[in-house]
Design an enzyme around this catalytic site. Structure first.
Site, PDB file in Angstrom:
ATOM      1  N   SER A  53       0.698  -1.160  -0.199  1.00  0.00           N
ATOM      2  CA  SER A  53       0.033  -0.018  -0.040  1.00  0.00           C
ATOM      3  C   SER A  53       0.969   1.190   0.040  1.00  0.00           C
ATOM      4  O   SER A  53       1.590   1.427  -0.769  1.00  0.00           O
ATOM      5  CB  SER A  53      -0.844  -0.104   1.166  1.00  0.00           C
ATOM      6  N   ASP A  86      -9.738  -4.893  -4.548  1.00  0.00           N
ATOM      7  CA  ASP A  86      -9.047  -3.536  -3.978  1.00  0.00           C
ATOM      8  C   ASP A  86      -9.859  -2.284  -4.119  1.00  0.00           C
ATOM      9  O   ASP A  86     -10.191  -1.847  -5.138  1.00  0.00           O
ATOM     10  CB  ASP A  86      -7.659  -3.333  -4.391  1.00  0.00           C
ATOM     11  N   HIS A 109      -8.334  -4.735  -0.243  1.00  0.00           N
ATOM     12  CA  HIS A 109      -7.078  -4.152   0.112  1.00  0.00           C
ATOM     13  C   HIS A 109      -6.284  -4.537   1.484  1.00  0.00           C
ATOM     14  O   HIS A 109      -5.363  -5.205   1.568  1.00  0.00           O
ATOM     15  CB  HIS A 109      -7.208  -2.468   0.348  1.00  0.00           C
TER      16      HIS A 109
END
Length: 473
Positions: free
Chosen positions: A233, A378, A411
């Site tokens: 991320s 995601d 995510h």
């Protein structure tokens, strides 16, 4: 090595200031402390518990040393060093060896800047006889230097529920330590907490590797050290850029692999993807403010065209850690915060040079092997941008790219389900096992079902629990 008198004084003043803040205004504390630099660099001992470490804004001598001293140094050159105590959940000590290094790096304009990284070396021996190095970029995702990993991972740092990612990702860091590898964790956002600026974070990351490899106490074999990058991320942003920058910026490094997950390959596509439709829109908005800290032309554009409501949100975002960046202002209409006469502010001509520089794939394919794991579901990072990046890299006949799409994850889940396989892939590279040639991609229900992945996760958690009882790492 002995701690120099100047270094000792600097630490004493900084922590006296911290103590004073408990009952007095910060204004009584001297916030400018002259940097001291001796050659060779002295290593200060760790603070005795329960004396808490000073947050970066009260420790300018270490985090923001004299600009002339920084400018006189070479990229990656250590300016000062000190031993630190690390902890899980802020108070459970980790029995390992750790130091903080203050070193010189370079910003996107080629100017010398200070940077800080945490270096951790386990007690257990290296599995292959040569200790490898993992540069782990934590998803700091903040707009405050006080949210930096170097502070948040220290024992006795102030518990901050708005800054929880460091403690969660520290478990992944311990997975690599348990395998016998050293780890360096750069404060990759730099002295101005320039969140989401990959080209800056990439340089700070590479210079952090240089500093770690040249730090005598780490016991690494210099530039010959097998080194890998890992980030998810917000940590994948500097990781991806470091991999692209390495052949030109730090060609002497022996970079043998790079793993990224939840990757923001293109900030324009991410802004389009999250505009008014995503629970993580606030994180992308915070990234825009972070970019403005590094690029004056973006800051000028925001000042000129952002409407009063957008500027009010900026005031709230400034100085905040990751939780507010992600949880604050869900479904925010980012483009609606601008009164740009040309329509879409992200298509403004003055924005394009910066947005192009922030996108991956513009500098060519990294020479080191790449491992990418991504969730098509995601909700913050568009998978199409990662697919496009994979195709771009794989136009190079020398590319080595392994790309996994985790179909049943989003995510946050993909961060956990993909960690075990990432550890296995990185460990192989650090132990001298070459990556497969060429490019390959696959779709799996969940990476946690990969061979060895569950065992890796279970062993890591077991090791973390054992370390809470004082077992050396």
């Amino acid at each position: 090595m002995k701690m120099g008198t100047a270094a000792s004084t600097k630490r004493m003043v900084a922590h006296t200031c911290l103590a004073l803040t408990a009952g007095l205004t910060v204004a009584v504390c001297p916030l400018t402390i002259a940097a001291a630099h001796a050659d060779p660099v002295s290593v200060a001992p760790p603070l005795p518990f329960p004396l808490p470490p000073a947050p970066p804004f009260l420790d300018p001598g270490f985090y923001n040393p004299d600009p002339a001293t920084v400018a006189a140094a070479q990229p990656g050159e250590i300016l000062s060093a000190r031993q630190v105590n690390l902890a899980n959940a802020w108070l459970i000590p980790l029995n390992t060896r750790a130091w903080q290094l203050s070193y010189r790096s370079t910003n996107t304009r080629g100017e010398a800047i200070p940077a800080v990284a945490t270096v951790i070396v386990p007690y257990r021996p290296a599995p292959s006889g040569q200790r490898g190095l993992v540069s782990f970029q934590i998803a700091e995702d903040s707009l405050s230097q006080n949210c930096a990993p170097s502070y948040a991972l220290q024992m006795g740092s102030l518990p901050n529920p708005l800054n929880p990612i460091h403690q969660l990702e520290f478990i992944e860091i311990q997975a690599m330590l348990q395998l016998g590898h050293a780890v360096v964790i750069p404060d990759h956002e730099g002295p101005n907490a320039a969140y989401a600026v990959g080209p800056l974070g990439g340089r700070i990351t590479l210079d952090g590797i240089r500093a770690a490899e040249n730090f005598d106490e780490a016991g690494l074999p210099g530039a010959a050290t097998r080194t890998v990058l890992w980030g998810y991320s917000g940590g994948a942003i500097p990781t991806g850029h470091a991999a692209e920058l390495q052949p030109q910026y730090a060609p002497e490094l022996n970079l043998v692999g790079s793993a990224t997950g939840g990757l923001m390959a293109d900030i324009t596509m991410a802004a389009d993807y999250n505009n008014g439709t995503s629970t993580f829109g606030g994180a992308v908005l915070g990234g825009l403010f972070g970019v403005a800290r590094e690029y004056p032309q973006v800051n000028k554009f925001i000042d000129q065209y952002m409407n009063p409501f957008g500027k009010a949100l900026r005031v709230v975002h400034e100085g905040q850690c990751v939780a507010l960046q992600f949880a604050g202002f869900p479904f925010v209409n980012i483009k609606g915060l601008f009164d740009y006469p040309g329509g879409d502010p992200l298509r403004a001509p003055e924005m394009q040079p910066v947005l192009n520089e922030l996108a991956l794939g513009r500098r060519g394919t990294p020479t080191a092997p790449i491992y990418i794991y991504e969730a098509p579901l995601d909700e913050v990072m568009p998978v199409n941008a990662v697919n496009k990046l994979y195709d771009t890299y794989c136009k190079d006949p020398n590319a080595k790219v392994a790309y996994t799409r985790d179909l049943l994850s989003e995510h946050g889940v993909a961060a956990v389900s993909g960690a075990g396989s990432a550890v296995i892939w990185l460990n192989d590279r650090l132990n001298g096992i070459p990556a497969a040639d060429g490019c390959n991609n696959r779709d799996v229900p969940s990476e946690i079902l990969d061979p060895g992945a569950i065992g890796t996760v279970v062993n890591t958690i077991g090791g973390v629990l054992a370390s809470a009882l004082g077992m050396p790492v």
